[in-house]
Enzyme design. Structure first.
Site, PDB file in Angstrom:
ATOM      1  N   HIS A  46       0.853  -1.186   0.000  1.00 27.39           N
ATOM      2  CA  HIS A  46       0.000   0.000   0.000  1.00 27.39           C
ATOM      3  C   HIS A  46       0.887   1.235   0.000  1.00 27.39           C
ATOM      4  CE1 HIS A  46      -3.503   2.479   0.929  1.00 27.39           C
ATOM      5  NE2 HIS A  46      -2.676   3.187   1.674  1.00 27.39           N
ATOM      6  N   ASP A  98     -14.785   3.257   7.959  1.00 29.23           N
ATOM      7  CA  ASP A  98     -13.752   4.186   7.497  1.00 29.23           C
ATOM      8  C   ASP A  98     -14.323   5.150   6.455  1.00 29.23           C
ATOM      9  OD1 ASP A  98     -11.028   5.247   7.058  1.00 29.23           O
ATOM     10  OD2 ASP A  98     -11.329   4.342   5.098  1.00 29.23           O
ATOM     11  N   ARG A 120     -14.017  13.488   8.049  1.00 32.17           N
ATOM     12  CA  ARG A 120     -12.683  14.071   8.313  1.00 32.17           C
ATOM     13  C   ARG A 120     -12.290  15.034   7.199  1.00 32.17           C
ATOM     14  NH1 ARG A 120      -9.135   9.206   8.264  1.00 32.17           N
ATOM     15  NH2 ARG A 120      -7.436  10.677   8.536  1.00 32.17           N
ATOM     16  N   SER A 175      -7.278   4.326   9.486  1.00 34.58           N
ATOM     17  CA  SER A 175      -8.023   4.352   8.223  1.00 34.58           C
ATOM     18  C   SER A 175      -7.346   3.420   7.203  1.00 34.58           C
ATOM     19  CB  SER A 175      -8.058   5.799   7.705  1.00 34.58           C
ATOM     20  OG  SER A 175      -8.467   5.852   6.375  1.00 34.58           O
ATOM     21  N   LYS A 222      -8.473  -1.008   6.184  1.00 40.12           N
ATOM     22  CA  LYS A 222      -8.735  -1.544   4.839  1.00 40.12           C
ATOM     23  C   LYS A 222      -7.749  -2.662   4.503  1.00 40.12           C
ATOM     24  CE  LYS A 222      -8.753   2.753   3.639  1.00 40.12           C
ATOM     25  NZ  LYS A 222      -8.916   4.135   3.292  1.00 40.12           N
TER      26      LYS A 222
HETATM   27  N1  URA Z   1      -5.460   7.330   2.984  1.00 35.86           N
HETATM   28  C1  URA Z   1      -6.457   6.709   3.665  1.00 35.86           C
HETATM   29  O1  URA Z   1      -6.965   5.675   3.227  1.00 35.86           O
HETATM   30  N2  URA Z   1      -6.861   7.258   4.817  1.00 35.86           N
HETATM   31  C2  URA Z   1      -6.332   8.371   5.354  1.00 35.86           C
HETATM   32  O2  URA Z   1      -6.741   8.798   6.421  1.00 35.86           O
HETATM   33  C3  URA Z   1      -5.305   9.025   4.624  1.00 35.86           C
HETATM   34  C4  URA Z   1      -4.886   8.465   3.440  1.00 35.86           C
END
Ligand code: URA
Length: 433
Positions: free
Chosen positions: A82, A161, A168, A183, A187
């Site tokens: 990621h 999220d 946010r 966050s 995932k």
């Molecule tokens: N990418 C994400 O998936 N979440 C965040 O809070 C910031 C970047």
């Protein structure tokens, strides 16, 4: 339990219990608490932070708020990567075929472009016929047979999220380490792989502008991964300068293919080898040096390129486009940006270059915008390069001529020049295990 008391507790900087965090996420997901109460708690977290335990609990609660992908039917070590997002970041297209060619099982769900940063799914869709949506059975069976599949996020992955991220974004509560770490990791945990390599970008084109902040985010994510029983490594890499020379969807696929053919530029190749080697240490248990030479070998002997072609064919794309990249449609208009005096490029604001590419049609201002796959920028010079008067620094590409002027202006705003030589920037800052 009352959300009011939880907000008050965090407002006073106290540590929340697992039950309180679970109550918050479950009530937020079901719409049982008001958005203003969620954002009040998010703001209190921004000011007062969270302990490692609180952050790990928040992440697990968010991961479990939706589908948890079951990869147990995949034979072999499943490994994911990621990136926290950047400009010109096409590493997934290069790293995942390298790792799959060497035995790793890569079942990857990627995202679309967000703001100034591009998304792997958009890039893959620039290949004729390529499908980024597969049924769960087709996805798992492809990973079992060829070791690699990259698709868009499917199912209901970490819906908590999604809810929190949207709030946010609107309430200036994005840049908090426990909130970003939970966050991203919610995932990744829901996506199911046993090993996770995180590319934490640092610099002008990244969320985290300093190396110190990026290291703190990386440590938080590695701790979360460990506490959830996943093998997790984070690599801190430079995003003060766009990665590679291409920015924009099909332009980046072409650059990725060239890199797999062994013709990649130095910075992009080095970051990809580092990420692939870290993934391979998890997959094979071999030392890093051995994994670096394995990754380089998969480029040199063409097996990584073959793996990319196999994935493209398996997902309905035309593998000939990978063999012969001139088959990608070209943009109708191009515009060269030239320097009007001699000098050195002192800095390049990667975020502004990402915005310039978006303005050419390569990115979206809103979700419904249709992408121009051949739009974008090819950089001919980057930070530290010596440029001469009238030398081309970059070429802009688009199918909409009216977009060139704003993009040109944004691109030029991104650059500063010096008459003195400029020190080369570090590319890889740290690896956190
Ligand atoms: N990418 C994400 O998936 N979440 C965040 O809070 C910031 C970047």
């Amino acid at each position: 339990m009352r959300i009011y008391d939880i907000i008050l507790k965090k407002r006073y900087g106290e540590e929340l219990t697992d039950e309180e965090i679970d109550f918050f996420i479950s009530a937020a997901s079901k719409g049982e608490i008001e958005d203003y109460q969620i954002t009040a708690l998010l703001m209190a977290i921004c000011f007062n932070g969270m302990t490692e335990r609180e952050t790990a609990t928040l992440t697990m609660c968010m991961a479990r708020s939706g589908d948890m992908v079951d990869l147990s039917s995949i034979d072999g070590y499943t490994v994911d990567k990621h990136s926290t997002g950047g400009v010109g970041d096409k590493t997934t297209l290069i790293v995942t075929p390298i790792v799959a060619a060497l035995g790793g099982k890569v079942a990857k769900m990627s995202g679309r472009g967000l703001g100034h940063t591009g998304g792997t799914v958009d890039k893959l869709e620039s290949i004729e016929g390529f499908k980024t949506t597969l049924s769960s059975d087709a996805f798992l069976s492809q990973v079992n047979s060829i070791g690699l599949s990259v698709i868009g996020q499917s199912g209901d992955l970490a819906p908590a999220d999604k809810k929190l991220y949207a709030l946010r974004n609107d309430t200036a509560t994005v840049d908090s380490i426990p909130l970003i770490a939970s966050s991203i990791m919610s995932k990744k945990l829901a996506a199911g792989s046993r090993g996770i390599v995180l590319d934490v970008k640092t610099g002008s084109g990244a969320f985290m502008k300093s190396v110190e902040e990026s290291e703190a985010l990386a440590r938080a994510m590695v701790e979360i991964g460990k506490s959830a029983g996943r093998d997790t490594v984070a690599v801190i890499t430079n995003m003060d300068i766009p990665l590679g020379n291409a920015v924009g969807n099909s332009l980046e696929v072409i650059e990725a293919v060239e890199t797999l053919k062994g013709n990649g530029c130095e910075d992009l190749t080095a970051v990809c080898i580092e990420l692939a080697a870290n993934m391979l240490t998890l997959v094979t248990g071999k030392d890093k040096e051995t994994c670096v030479s394995m990754a380089k070998g998969a480029i040199a002997d063409g097996t990584a390129l073959t793996k990319l072609k196999e994935m493209v064919a398996a997902q309905g794309g035309n593998p000939e486009w990978i063999e012969n990249t001139y088959l990608f449609p070209k943009a109708e208009y191009s515009f060269e940006i030239k320097e009007d005096s001699d000098g050195y490029i002192k800095s390049m604001d990667a975020e502004k270059i990402g915005v310039a590419s978006l303005l050419l049609g390569a990115g979206r201002n809103k979700k419904s915008d249709v992408l121009d796959f051949s739009a974008g920028i090819i950089l001919k010079a980057k930070t530290g390069y010596k440029v001469e008067k009238n030398e081309t620094i970059a070429t802009l590409y688009t199918n909409d001529k009216t977009k060139i002027s704003a993009a040109q202006q944004k691109f030029c705003e991104a650059l500063t020049f010096s008459s003195e030589p400029v020190e080369k920037q570090q590319l890889i800052y740290n690896v956190i295990r």
